[in-house]
Design an enzyme around this catalytic site. Structure first.
Site, mmCIF file in Angstrom:
data_model
loop_
_atom_site.group_PDB
_atom_site.id
_atom_site.type_symbol
_atom_site.label_atom_id
_atom_site.label_comp_id
_atom_site.label_asym_id
_atom_site.label_seq_id
_atom_site.Cartn_x
_atom_site.Cartn_y
_atom_site.Cartn_z
ATOM 1 N N ASP A 1 6.441 -67.187 -66.861
ATOM 2 C CA ASP A 1 5.924 -67.977 -65.746
ATOM 3 C C ASP A 1 5.956 -67.119 -64.489
ATOM 4 O OD1 ASP A 1 5.882 -69.948 -67.621
ATOM 5 O OD2 ASP A 1 7.204 -71.339 -66.562
ATOM 6 N N ASP B 1 -0.571 -82.016 -70.782
ATOM 7 C CA ASP B 1 0.792 -82.295 -70.353
ATOM 8 C C ASP B 1 0.955 -83.806 -70.299
ATOM 9 O OD1 ASP B 1 0.865 -79.564 -69.934
ATOM 10 O OD2 ASP B 1 0.398 -79.737 -67.804
#
EC number: 5.3.1.16
Length: 251
Positions: free
Chosen positions: A8, A131
């Site tokens: 990330d 998500d």
């Protein structure tokens, strides 16, 4: 079973967030390319990159770090990336830079026509990121819950030609609570394309559970906080998955 380390990216550094909160970032490396090399050397067969700044800005924000990672390992394994991909121009730029797959999340939900166009223009290179919390899809770096059911959208996007689905259970991401196997399998059984699990991987027991459901279409799992915190030894986990796959194949 593909175990896919996540890198990330925030401000050019490799970080981990807690439940998508940019203010709860732990920096794990200031050299993302070296981190990519580490995971490949430990046996990773694919990498998952997230442009966190891009996800919130809606356009690429960590290009230098992404290009450095691709220069380091892009010739050896496939690399996928999500975060801030909102235009065909961005998709093309990333694929030209050496990414194997781009992951379209928020834009797929808000502008399905864009996803359809991307699947047509770049067939085989588009993954959709869904998500969800309690079966409902969230967008905009998880800040907005929609009324869409995950499975309804997944079936629609499968028709568009997406290569696979990265399914993240928001309630568990970065919390080391274990993968939501039930929800992941339910999604994988509903569609005919591979599903990659994400959010909450914490230990070898999760690997065991995932390998048991691989036959339902759960192709892999994204490994985040657990492999950075040391709760999960990545090389040992990949070895375990390979051994289990061998046993299942021979059964």
């Amino acid at each position: 079973m593909l175990l896919i380390p996540a890198i990330d990216l925030k401000d050019g550094q490799c970080v981990r967030l807690k439940q998508g909160d940019m203010d709860q970032a732990t920096i794990f490396s200031e050299d993302p390319a070296a981190m990519a090399r580490k995971w490949v050397d430990l046996g990773a067969r694919r990498l998952h990159l997230v442009d966190l700044n891009g996800a919130f800005a809606g356009k690429p924000k960590n290009l230098d770090a992404i290009e450095a990672i691709l220069d380091e390992v892009g010739d050896e394994i496939p690399v996928q990336l999500g975060g801030g991909i909102r235009s065909l121009e961005t998709v093309e730029k990333y694929l030209d830079a050496g990414l194997s797959y781009v992951i379209i999340g928020t834009a797929a939900v808000k502008d399905p026509g864009f996803l359809r166009d991307a699947c047509t223009a770049f067939a085989g290179n588009i993954i959709v990121g869904l998500d969800a919390k309690d079966g409902k899809v969230a967008t905009d770096g998880w800040s907005k819950l929609t009324g869409h059911e995950v499975i309804d959208l997944a079936l629609k996007f499968e028709d568009y030609g997406v290569e696979s689905i990265v399914y993240t259970d928001i309630g568990r991401d970065g919390m080391l609570q274990g993968i939501n196997i039930e929800a992941t399998v339910k999604l994988a059984q509903a569609v005919g394309i591979p599903v990659i699990a994400s959010g909450g991987l914490s230990n070898l027991a999760d690997i065991d559970s995932l390998c048991e459901v691989e036959e339902h279409g759960v192709e892999g799992v994204i490994c985040g906080r657990a492999i950075y915190s040391g709760d999960l030894d990545f090389a040992a986990a990949q070895k375990r998955a390979d051994e289990l796959n061998g046993e299942l194949d021979n059964a």
